[in-house]
Design a protein around this motif. Structure first.
Motif, PDB file in Angstrom:
ATOM      1  N   CYS A   5     -36.544 -15.674 -96.175  1.00  0.00           N
ATOM      2  CA  CYS A   5     -36.390 -17.104 -96.403  1.00  0.00           C
ATOM      3  C   CYS A   5     -35.700 -17.700 -95.186  1.00  0.00           C
ATOM      4  N   VAL A   6     -36.267 -18.771 -94.653  1.00  0.00           N
ATOM      5  CA  VAL A   6     -35.614 -19.495 -93.574  1.00  0.00           C
ATOM      6  C   VAL A   6     -34.673 -20.514 -94.222  1.00  0.00           C
ATOM      7  N   MET A   7     -33.381 -20.320 -94.000  1.00  0.00           N
ATOM      8  CA  MET A   7     -32.365 -21.200 -94.588  1.00  0.00           C
ATOM      9  C   MET A   7     -32.197 -22.435 -93.716  1.00  0.00           C
ATOM     10  N   ASN A   8     -31.780 -23.533 -94.250  1.00  0.00           N
ATOM     11  CA  ASN A   8     -31.590 -23.854 -95.645  1.00  0.00           C
ATOM     12  C   ASN A   8     -32.875 -24.403 -96.249  1.00  0.00           C
ATOM     13  N   GLY A   9     -33.756 -24.888 -95.397  1.00  0.00           N
ATOM     14  CA  GLY A   9     -34.956 -25.568 -95.868  1.00  0.00           C
ATOM     15  C   GLY A   9     -35.848 -24.740 -96.767  1.00  0.00           C
ATOM     16  N   GLY A  10     -36.000 -23.456 -96.472  1.00  0.00           N
ATOM     17  CA  GLY A  10     -36.903 -22.610 -97.251  1.00  0.00           C
ATOM     18  C   GLY A  10     -36.346 -22.135 -98.570  1.00  0.00           C
ATOM     19  N   LEU A  11     -35.099 -22.454 -98.879  1.00  0.00           N
ATOM     20  CA  LEU A  11     -34.431 -21.920-100.063  1.00  0.00           C
ATOM     21  C   LEU A  11     -35.166 -22.234-101.369  1.00  0.00           C
ATOM     22  N   ILE A  12     -35.487 -23.479-101.602  1.00  0.00           N
ATOM     23  CA  ILE A  12     -36.115 -23.853-102.879  1.00  0.00           C
ATOM     24  C   ILE A  12     -37.523 -23.289-102.963  1.00  0.00           C
ATOM     25  N   PHE A  13     -38.314 -23.447-101.917  1.00  0.00           N
ATOM     26  CA  PHE A  13     -39.676 -22.905-101.898  1.00  0.00           C
ATOM     27  C   PHE A  13     -39.648 -21.385-102.065  1.00  0.00           C
ATOM     28  N   SER A  14     -38.774 -20.702-101.347  1.00  0.00           N
ATOM     29  CA  SER A  14     -38.680 -19.239-101.444  1.00  0.00           C
ATOM     30  C   SER A  14     -38.319 -18.797-102.850  1.00  0.00           C
ATOM     31  N   GLY A  15     -37.341 -19.460-103.437  1.00  0.00           N
ATOM     32  CA  GLY A  15     -36.909 -19.088-104.781  1.00  0.00           C
ATOM     33  C   GLY A  15     -38.015 -19.259-105.809  1.00  0.00           C
ATOM     34  N   LYS A  16     -38.694 -20.366-105.752  1.00  0.00           N
ATOM     35  CA  LYS A  16     -39.787 -20.614-106.699  1.00  0.00           C
ATOM     36  C   LYS A  16     -40.965 -19.681-106.437  1.00  0.00           C
ATOM     37  N   LEU A  17     -41.292 -19.469-105.166  1.00  0.00           N
ATOM     38  CA  LEU A  17     -42.421 -18.614-104.807  1.00  0.00           C
ATOM     39  C   LEU A  17     -42.161 -17.153-105.181  1.00  0.00           C
ATOM     40  N   ALA A  18     -40.958 -16.671-104.898  1.00  0.00           N
ATOM     41  CA  ALA A  18     -40.646 -15.258-105.152  1.00  0.00           C
ATOM     42  C   ALA A  18     -40.830 -14.880-106.610  1.00  0.00           C
ATOM     43  N   THR A  19     -40.526 -15.785-107.520  1.00  0.00           N
ATOM     44  CA  THR A  19     -40.668 -15.459-108.946  1.00  0.00           C
ATOM     45  C   THR A  19     -42.133 -15.371-109.375  1.00  0.00           C
ATOM     46  N   LEU A  20     -43.038 -15.849-108.531  1.00  0.00           N
ATOM     47  CA  LEU A  20     -44.470 -15.800-108.840  1.00  0.00           C
ATOM     48  C   LEU A  20     -45.184 -14.637-108.159  1.00  0.00           C
ATOM     49  N   LEU A  21     -44.478 -13.901-107.311  1.00  0.00           N
ATOM     50  CA  LEU A  21     -45.074 -12.751-106.633  1.00  0.00           C
ATOM     51  C   LEU A  21     -44.932 -11.542-107.543  1.00  0.00           C
ATOM     52  N   ASP A  22     -46.057 -10.908-107.846  1.00  0.00           N
ATOM     53  CA  ASP A  22     -46.063  -9.860-108.875  1.00  0.00           C
ATOM     54  C   ASP A  22     -46.108  -8.451-108.311  1.00  0.00           C
ATOM     55  N   PHE A  23     -45.404  -8.222-107.209  1.00  0.00           N
ATOM     56  CA  PHE A  23     -45.335  -6.905-106.595  1.00  0.00           C
ATOM     57  C   PHE A  23     -43.908  -6.675-106.097  1.00  0.00           C
ATOM     58  N   PRO A  24     -43.511  -5.425-105.939  1.00  0.00           N
ATOM     59  CA  PRO A  24     -42.161  -5.169-105.437  1.00  0.00           C
ATOM     60  C   PRO A  24     -42.046  -5.604-103.977  1.00  0.00           C
ATOM     61  N   LEU A  25     -40.919  -6.205-103.651  1.00  0.00           N
ATOM     62  CA  LEU A  25     -40.703  -6.645-102.281  1.00  0.00           C
ATOM     63  C   LEU A  25     -39.215  -6.630-101.973  1.00  0.00           C
TER      64      LEU A  25
END
Length: 185
Positions: free
Chosen positions: A48-68
Motif C-alpha cells: 500500500c502506498v501511504m497515505n493515499g492508497g490506505l482506503i483503496f488498499s484496505g477495501k481491495l485486500a478484503t476482496l482478494l481471495d488468496f493468501p498474500l
C-alpha cells in the motif's frame, strides 16, 4: 499552521461529485476480480502506498481471495500541497520481494512520477514482476512515461483536482465517500 477548517468545509460543499460511493465500490470489486484471476497463483507481496492508497488498499485486500503478504511504503511528492515536488521517501518497504511478484496499490495515477519511482525501486530491488493497481487514472497526456498505465485501474476521471477515497485536499477529505473535484481546479 493549522488549516482553515471553514475553507476545507467549503471546498467539500462546493465540490463536484465525479463518482459516487456506489460507483467507486463497484470499481473496487471489478479490480479485485481482475487481480484474483491474474495473481492468485503468483504469491504476490502487496504494498500500500501511504497515505493515499490506505482506503483503496484496505477495501481491495478484503476482496482478494488468496493468501498474500501485505506491507506498506510511504513516498510522496505532495506533502499536503496541491502540486507535486521532489519525491520524498518517508518509509521504504521492509518486506523482501526478491524474485517475487509485487503489487503496488495507490490511490491515483496522475502524472505518475511517484508511481514510476516506486516501480523502478521494486525492479532494482529484485522483484520478478511489478503490477500496479490504482483507484483513479486521471485522463491527460502529462504522464511521466509516455503511455503510462496501471496494470489495474478502477476509474478514469477528468483532469481536475480530485479528493476522496484516500485522495486528499490539503491533507483533508481522504474520507469523502466518493470521488470529488474541487470547484475551479
Amino acid at each position: 499552521m493549522s488549516a482553515d477548517l471553514a475553507h476545507i468545509r467549503q471546498v467539500m460543499a462546493e465540490a463536484d461529485c465525479l463518482h459516487d460511493e456506489a460507483e467507486v465500490e463497484a470499481a473496487i470489486r471489478a479490480v479485485a476480480r481482475q487481480i484474483n484471476q491474474q495473481l492468485a497463483e503468483r504469491n504476490p507481496v502487496v504494498f500500500c502506498v501511504m497515505n493515499g492508497g490506505l482506503i483503496f488498499s484496505g477495501k481491495l485486500a478484503t476482496l482478494l481471495d488468496f493468501p498474500l503478504e501485505m506491507s506498506y511504503l510511504h513516498a510522496s511528492r505532495y506533502r499536503n500541497q496541491t502540486s507535486g515536488g521532489e519525491l520524498f521517501w518517508k518509509a521504504k518497504p521492509e518486506v523482501s520481494f526478491i524474485d517475487r511478484d509485487v503489487l503496488i496499490i495507490d490511490d491515483i495515477l496522475d502524472e505518475g512520477h511517484t508511481l514510476s519511482a516506486i516501480i523502478d525501486f521494486c525492479h532494482h530491488a529484485g522483484a520478478a514482476a511489478v503490477h500496479t493497481a490504482v483507484l483513479v487514472d486521471k485522463a491527460h497526456q502529462r504522464k511521466a512515461r509516455p503511455g503510462m498505465k496501471a496494470t489495474y485501474t478502477g476509474l478514469v476521471c477528468a483532469d481536475r483536482y480530485v479528493f476522496g477515497y484516500g485522495m486528499d485536499y490539503k491533507g483533508y477529505w481522504r474520507n469523502a465517500p466518493g470521488i470529488f473535484a474541487v470547484k475551479g481546479l
